[in-house]
Scaffold this motif. Structure first.
Motif, PDB file in Angstrom:
ATOM      1  N   GLN A   1     -64.190  25.263 -16.370  1.00 30.73           N
ATOM      2  CA  GLN A   1     -63.108  24.400 -16.767  1.00 30.73           C
ATOM      3  C   GLN A   1     -62.487  23.767 -15.533  1.00 30.73           C
ATOM      4  N   VAL A   2     -61.676  22.762 -15.736  1.00 29.95           N
ATOM      5  CA  VAL A   2     -61.088  22.029 -14.632  1.00 29.95           C
ATOM      6  C   VAL A   2     -59.729  22.618 -14.262  1.00 29.95           C
ATOM      7  N   GLN A   3     -59.431  22.640 -12.966  1.00 33.95           N
ATOM      8  CA  GLN A   3     -58.114  23.031 -12.461  1.00 33.95           C
ATOM      9  C   GLN A   3     -57.449  21.786 -11.879  1.00 33.95           C
ATOM     10  N   LEU A   4     -56.158  21.652 -12.119  1.00 34.58           N
ATOM     11  CA  LEU A   4     -55.418  20.455 -11.723  1.00 34.58           C
ATOM     12  C   LEU A   4     -54.233  20.831 -10.843  1.00 34.58           C
ATOM     13  N   VAL A   5     -54.043  20.077  -9.765  1.00 33.38           N
ATOM     14  CA  VAL A   5     -52.914  20.297  -8.865  1.00 33.38           C
ATOM     15  C   VAL A   5     -52.253  18.950  -8.582  1.00 33.38           C
ATOM     16  N   GLU A   6     -50.969  18.860  -8.905  1.00 34.28           N
ATOM     17  CA  GLU A   6     -50.212  17.639  -8.666  1.00 34.28           C
ATOM     18  C   GLU A   6     -49.550  17.674  -7.286  1.00 34.28           C
ATOM     19  N   SER A   7     -49.352  16.496  -6.724  1.00 32.12           N
ATOM     20  CA  SER A   7     -48.638  16.363  -5.458  1.00 32.12           C
ATOM     21  C   SER A   7     -48.003  14.976  -5.401  1.00 32.12           C
ATOM     22  N   GLY A   8     -47.130  14.797  -4.407  1.00 28.97           N
ATOM     23  CA  GLY A   8     -46.530  13.495  -4.186  1.00 28.97           C
ATOM     24  C   GLY A   8     -45.119  13.325  -4.695  1.00 28.97           C
ATOM     25  N   GLY A   9     -44.607  14.347  -5.361  1.00 29.29           N
ATOM     26  CA  GLY A   9     -43.237  14.252  -5.836  1.00 29.29           C
ATOM     27  C   GLY A   9     -42.247  14.332  -4.686  1.00 29.29           C
ATOM     28  N   GLY A  10     -40.991  14.071  -5.007  1.00 28.19           N
ATOM     29  CA  GLY A  10     -39.951  14.139  -3.986  1.00 28.19           C
ATOM     30  C   GLY A  10     -38.676  13.497  -4.461  1.00 28.19           C
ATOM     31  N   LEU A  11     -37.782  13.278  -3.504  1.00 31.40           N
ATOM     32  CA  LEU A  11     -36.485  12.661  -3.771  1.00 31.40           C
ATOM     33  C   LEU A  11     -36.534  11.209  -3.320  1.00 31.40           C
ATOM     34  N   VAL A  12     -36.116  10.315  -4.196  1.00 38.34           N
ATOM     35  CA  VAL A  12     -36.142   8.891  -3.885  1.00 38.34           C
ATOM     36  C   VAL A  12     -34.907   8.231  -4.494  1.00 38.34           C
ATOM     37  N   GLN A  13     -34.453   7.168  -3.868  1.00 39.42           N
ATOM     38  CA  GLN A  13     -33.312   6.432  -4.420  1.00 39.42           C
ATOM     39  C   GLN A  13     -33.758   5.534  -5.564  1.00 39.42           C
ATOM     40  N   ALA A  14     -32.828   5.248  -6.442  1.00 39.89           N
ATOM     41  CA  ALA A  14     -33.111   4.327  -7.533  1.00 39.89           C
ATOM     42  C   ALA A  14     -33.637   3.007  -6.979  1.00 39.89           C
ATOM     43  N   GLY A  15     -34.667   2.487  -7.640  1.00 37.08           N
ATOM     44  CA  GLY A  15     -35.313   1.269  -7.177  1.00 37.08           C
ATOM     45  C   GLY A  15     -36.496   1.509  -6.269  1.00 37.08           C
ATOM     46  N   GLY A  16     -36.643   2.738  -5.815  1.00 39.53           N
ATOM     47  CA  GLY A  16     -37.726   3.079  -4.915  1.00 39.53           C
ATOM     48  C   GLY A  16     -39.031   3.369  -5.639  1.00 39.53           C
ATOM     49  N   SER A  17     -40.021   3.786  -4.862  1.00 38.23           N
ATOM     50  CA  SER A  17     -41.362   4.035  -5.384  1.00 38.23           C
ATOM     51  C   SER A  17     -41.887   5.385  -4.914  1.00 38.23           C
ATOM     52  N   LEU A  18     -42.766   5.951  -5.721  1.00 39.40           N
ATOM     53  CA  LEU A  18     -43.520   7.149  -5.362  1.00 39.40           C
ATOM     54  C   LEU A  18     -44.911   7.026  -5.952  1.00 39.40           C
ATOM     55  N   ARG A  19     -45.872   7.671  -5.319  1.00 36.44           N
ATOM     56  CA  ARG A  19     -47.195   7.767  -5.902  1.00 36.44           C
ATOM     57  C   ARG A  19     -47.561   9.240  -6.051  1.00 36.44           C
ATOM     58  N   LEU A  20     -47.776   9.639  -7.279  1.00 33.39           N
ATOM     59  CA  LEU A  20     -48.210  10.995  -7.560  1.00 33.39           C
ATOM     60  C   LEU A  20     -49.733  11.059  -7.558  1.00 33.39           C
ATOM     61  N   SER A  21     -50.244  12.188  -7.103  1.00 28.53           N
ATOM     62  CA  SER A  21     -51.679  12.428  -7.130  1.00 28.53           C
ATOM     63  C   SER A  21     -51.976  13.692  -7.923  1.00 28.53           C
ATOM     64  N   CYS A  22     -53.102  13.695  -8.570  1.00 27.45           N
ATOM     65  CA  CYS A  22     -53.590  14.871  -9.293  1.00 27.45           C
ATOM     66  C   CYS A  22     -54.993  15.151  -8.774  1.00 27.45           C
ATOM     67  N   THR A  23     -55.143  16.290  -8.121  1.00 24.50           N
ATOM     68  CA  THR A  23     -56.434  16.689  -7.569  1.00 24.50           C
ATOM     69  C   THR A  23     -57.093  17.676  -8.518  1.00 24.50           C
ATOM     70  N   ALA A  24     -58.318  17.370  -8.896  1.00 23.38           N
ATOM     71  CA  ALA A  24     -59.055  18.233  -9.821  1.00 23.38           C
ATOM     72  C   ALA A  24     -60.119  19.012  -9.071  1.00 23.38           C
ATOM     73  N   SER A  25     -60.371  20.221  -9.556  1.00 24.44           N
ATOM     74  CA  SER A  25     -61.443  21.044  -9.015  1.00 24.44           C
ATOM     75  C   SER A  25     -62.086  21.820 -10.153  1.00 24.44           C
ATOM     76  N   GLY A  26     -63.271  22.305  -9.893  1.00 23.80           N
ATOM     77  CA  GLY A  26     -63.972  23.090 -10.901  1.00 23.80           C
ATOM     78  C   GLY A  26     -64.967  22.273 -11.706  1.00 23.80           C
ATOM     79  N   ARG A  27     -64.577  21.071 -12.062  1.00 28.03           N
ATOM     80  CA  ARG A  27     -65.464  20.167 -12.775  1.00 28.03           C
ATOM     81  C   ARG A  27     -65.107  18.741 -12.391  1.00 28.03           C
ATOM     82  N   THR A  28     -66.039  17.840 -12.547  1.00 30.89           N
ATOM     83  CA  THR A  28     -65.763  16.447 -12.250  1.00 30.89           C
ATOM     84  C   THR A  28     -64.847  15.848 -13.313  1.00 30.89           C
ATOM     85  N   ILE A  29     -63.864  15.077 -12.876  1.00 28.50           N
ATOM     86  CA  ILE A  29     -62.917  14.507 -13.849  1.00 28.50           C
ATOM     87  C   ILE A  29     -63.552  13.419 -14.696  1.00 28.50           C
TER      88      ILE A  29
END
Length: 123
Positions: A1-29
């Motif tokens: 089965q696939v394992q998922l790990v999120e990253s990229g979160g944080g604190l940002v001001q209103a109007g700002g931007s973030l990019r979240l990533s999800c890294t998968a392992s165990g199986r190809t997404i």
């Protein structure tokens, strides 16, 4: 089965931007449709965005349309959520989820979940 790990979160001001990533392992997404969900304190988990296994179809919650973009790189086993024009109401724990592509896209439940990454948007 696939394992998922999120990253990229944080604190940002209103109007700002973030990019979240999800890294998968165990199986190809490429074997999975992928999605992002979020949950705020005291609220139920809600759908944010999804993308079909090949990337040809996407779907967004009305609250994020035009601001968030989901994408995937099957070769790198990565899924992204680009979040622009962030608002304080976007503050939540964001989860990555996977659904086997044997299930028709846009139907059924997501089976595999990460632990989440916190996004906090200050006003």
């Amino acid at each position: 089965q696939v394992q998922l790990v999120e990253s990229g979160g944080g604190l940002v001001q209103a109007g700002g931007s973030l990019r979240l990533s999800c890294t998968a392992s165990g199986r190809t997404i490429s074997m999975y449709h992928m999605a992002w969900f979020r949950q705020s304190p005291g609220k139920e988990r809600e759908f944010v965005a999804s993308i079909s296994w090949g990337g040809g179809f996407t779907n967004y919650a009305d609250s994020v349309k035009g601001r968030f973009t989901i994408s995937r790189d099957n070769a790198k086993n990565l899924v992204y959520l680009q979040m622009n024009s962030l608002k304080p109401e976007d503050t939540a724990l964001y989860y990555c989820a996977a659904q086997p592509r044997t299930v028709s896209y846009g139907t059924g439940e997501y089976e595999y979940w990460g632990q989440g990454t916190q996004v906090t948007v200050s006003s």
